[in-house]
Design a protein around this motif. Structure first.
Motif, mmCIF file in Angstrom:
data_model
loop_
_atom_site.group_PDB
_atom_site.id
_atom_site.type_symbol
_atom_site.label_atom_id
_atom_site.label_comp_id
_atom_site.label_asym_id
_atom_site.label_seq_id
_atom_site.Cartn_x
_atom_site.Cartn_y
_atom_site.Cartn_z
ATOM 1 N N VAL A 210 -0.924 -6.007 -1.738
ATOM 2 C CA VAL A 210 -1.196 -4.966 -0.743
ATOM 3 C C VAL A 210 -2.676 -4.902 -0.377
ATOM 4 O O VAL A 210 -3.030 -4.448 0.724
ATOM 5 N N TYR A 211 -3.548 -5.353 -1.266
ATOM 6 C CA TYR A 211 -4.982 -5.391 -0.935
ATOM 7 C C TYR A 211 -5.283 -6.576 -0.013
ATOM 8 O O TYR A 211 -6.145 -6.472 0.868
ATOM 9 N N ASN A 213 -3.267 -7.534 2.215
ATOM 10 C CA ASN A 213 -2.794 -7.064 3.513
ATOM 11 C C ASN A 213 -3.850 -6.249 4.247
ATOM 12 O O ASN A 213 -3.961 -6.313 5.479
ATOM 13 N N VAL A 214 -4.621 -5.473 3.506
ATOM 14 C CA VAL A 214 -5.695 -4.702 4.136
ATOM 15 C C VAL A 214 -6.730 -5.654 4.729
ATOM 16 O O VAL A 214 -7.206 -5.460 5.856
ATOM 17 N N ILE A 217 -5.427 -7.278 8.140
ATOM 18 C CA ILE A 217 -4.846 -6.396 9.163
ATOM 19 C C ILE A 217 -4.986 -6.973 10.568
ATOM 20 O O ILE A 217 -4.013 -7.025 11.328
ATOM 21 N N ALA A 229 0.070 -1.957 5.779
ATOM 22 C CA ALA A 229 -1.340 -1.875 6.167
ATOM 23 C C ALA A 229 -1.511 -1.916 7.678
ATOM 24 O O ALA A 229 -2.409 -1.268 8.232
ATOM 25 N N PRO A 234 -5.306 4.093 7.851
ATOM 26 C CA PRO A 234 -5.980 3.798 6.567
ATOM 27 C C PRO A 234 -5.635 4.800 5.478
ATOM 28 O O PRO A 234 -5.396 4.420 4.325
ATOM 29 N N ASN A 237 -1.967 4.161 4.392
ATOM 30 C CA ASN A 237 -1.848 2.971 3.546
ATOM 31 C C ASN A 237 -2.406 3.238 2.156
ATOM 32 O O ASN A 237 -1.823 2.805 1.154
ATOM 33 N N LEU A 284 -10.034 1.173 -2.036
ATOM 34 C CA LEU A 284 -9.494 2.074 -1.026
ATOM 35 C C LEU A 284 -10.137 3.451 -0.973
ATOM 36 O O LEU A 284 -9.830 4.246 -0.091
#
Length: 320
Positions: A210-211, A213-214, A217, A229, A234, A237, A284
């Motif tokens: 998932v990081y 994916n950030v 983006i 994401a 923000p 997410n 995050l």
């Protein structure tokens, strides 16, 4: 001359095995850590027969083949739609760019596609044989294996499941299948502590994916890849990732309260919860936003977590 290539029989330079290893992302071995975890779950209780050893070995080889195919198809798709060019542009560090052989020019698209299909064929052969020799065949383990066979290479090929909102679920589901399906084929069941171990293991790759994916983006949005994401704000997410961290923490702390894990399991898992909190803060929390460092910390956290899960199995005398 490209030193990653060798002269083939046609007189042209062919990619070396190192190029294909980078295409297959063999350096990211985190799903394959399911094998030492399975051995720790099964060996102390003397539950591994010859057929059981065969199931574990075939699942490992088939799993490596699955991700070789999945990653190869993912690179081909990213090469075609331009998302890899956006995320791994010419200004990317050379070491990072080398992880994408198509973008780096070390491999042609047809070569990558042929390699991917060969890898998927190997996965089907290994997992099909694992089902044939398995000491037990509970319906759910067989179904999970078959679903993973087809959902694996279609992560970003054909159905392109990761583009249609399934990416986050699949990142966890692959880990769940890699632990619980072979465990079920060997023992005929998966409940209690074994279920806890499998669920925690599967969340590990998701909680560094998932990081990524950030970080991706912009490229993912440009090609219509529907990750959380991309779709969420923000803050939304961050809330999603935070909820995943809480689910993992609950799986580490609560099972002992209900007799599904040893009483000391939660204390053993404290380092994982602390590392996960640090990862979230690093990536995050406003004022930090070190996404790629947080991703790397997530990879290390998954490896630490797996080591602690193995330790828990050895202390407990297996997963029974």
């Amino acid at each position: 001359m490209d030193h990653t290539a060798v002269l083939g029989r046609t007189g042209r330079y062919a990619p070396s095995w190192r190029v294909y290893a980078r295409l297959a992302k063999l350096d990211i071995y985190d799903y394959y850590l399911a094998t030492p975890l399975l051995l720790a779950m099964l060996l102390p209780g003397g539950r591994l027969t010859t057929d059981g050893w065969a199931v574990i070995g075939l699942f490992l080889v088939g799993g490596i083949a699955m991700f070789a195919g999945l990653c190869s198809f993912d690179d081909v798709t990213g090469y075609r739609d331009g998302s890899d060019a956006a995320n791994y542009g010419p200004d990317a560090p050379a070491r990072r760019l080398a992880r994408k052989p198509l973008i780096a020019g070390a491999l042609s698209e047809p070569q990558a596609v042929r390699f991917a299909w060969c890898a998927i064929a190997a996965q089907f052969a290994c997992w099909g044989l694992a089902l044939l020799v398995a000491p037990h065949r509970p319906w759910w383990a067989v179904a999970a294996t078959l679903l993973c066979l087809f959902a694996g290479f279609q992560y970003s090929w054909w159905l392109r499941l990761s583009y249609r909102g399934w990416q986050e679920f699949l990142l966890a589901a692959y880990g769940w299948v890699f632990v619980l399906a072979p465990y079920g084929l060997v023992t005929g069941q998966a409940q209690g502590f074994a279920m806890v171990l499998g669920l925690v293991f599967g969340l590990g790759p998701l909680l560094f994916g998932v990081y990524s994916n950030v970080n991706d983006i912009a490229g993912d949005r440009a090609v219509g890849r529907r990750t959380v994401a991309v779709l969420a704000s923000p803050a939304g997410n961050a809330g999603f990732v935070g909820a995943l961290c809480l689910v993992e923490a609950a799986l580490l702390v609560l099972p002992a309260e209900f007799g599904a894990a040893p009483w000391w399991f939660a204390a053993l898992a404290v380092p994982v919860i602390a590392l996960r909190a640090g990862q979230f803060t690093l990536g995050l929390v406003a004022g930090s936003r070190e996404i790629l460092r947080a991703r790397r910390l997530g990879i290390h956290t998954h490896r630490v977590c797996t080591l602690l899960l193995v330790t828990a199995c050895l202390l407990n005398g297996g997963a029974a």
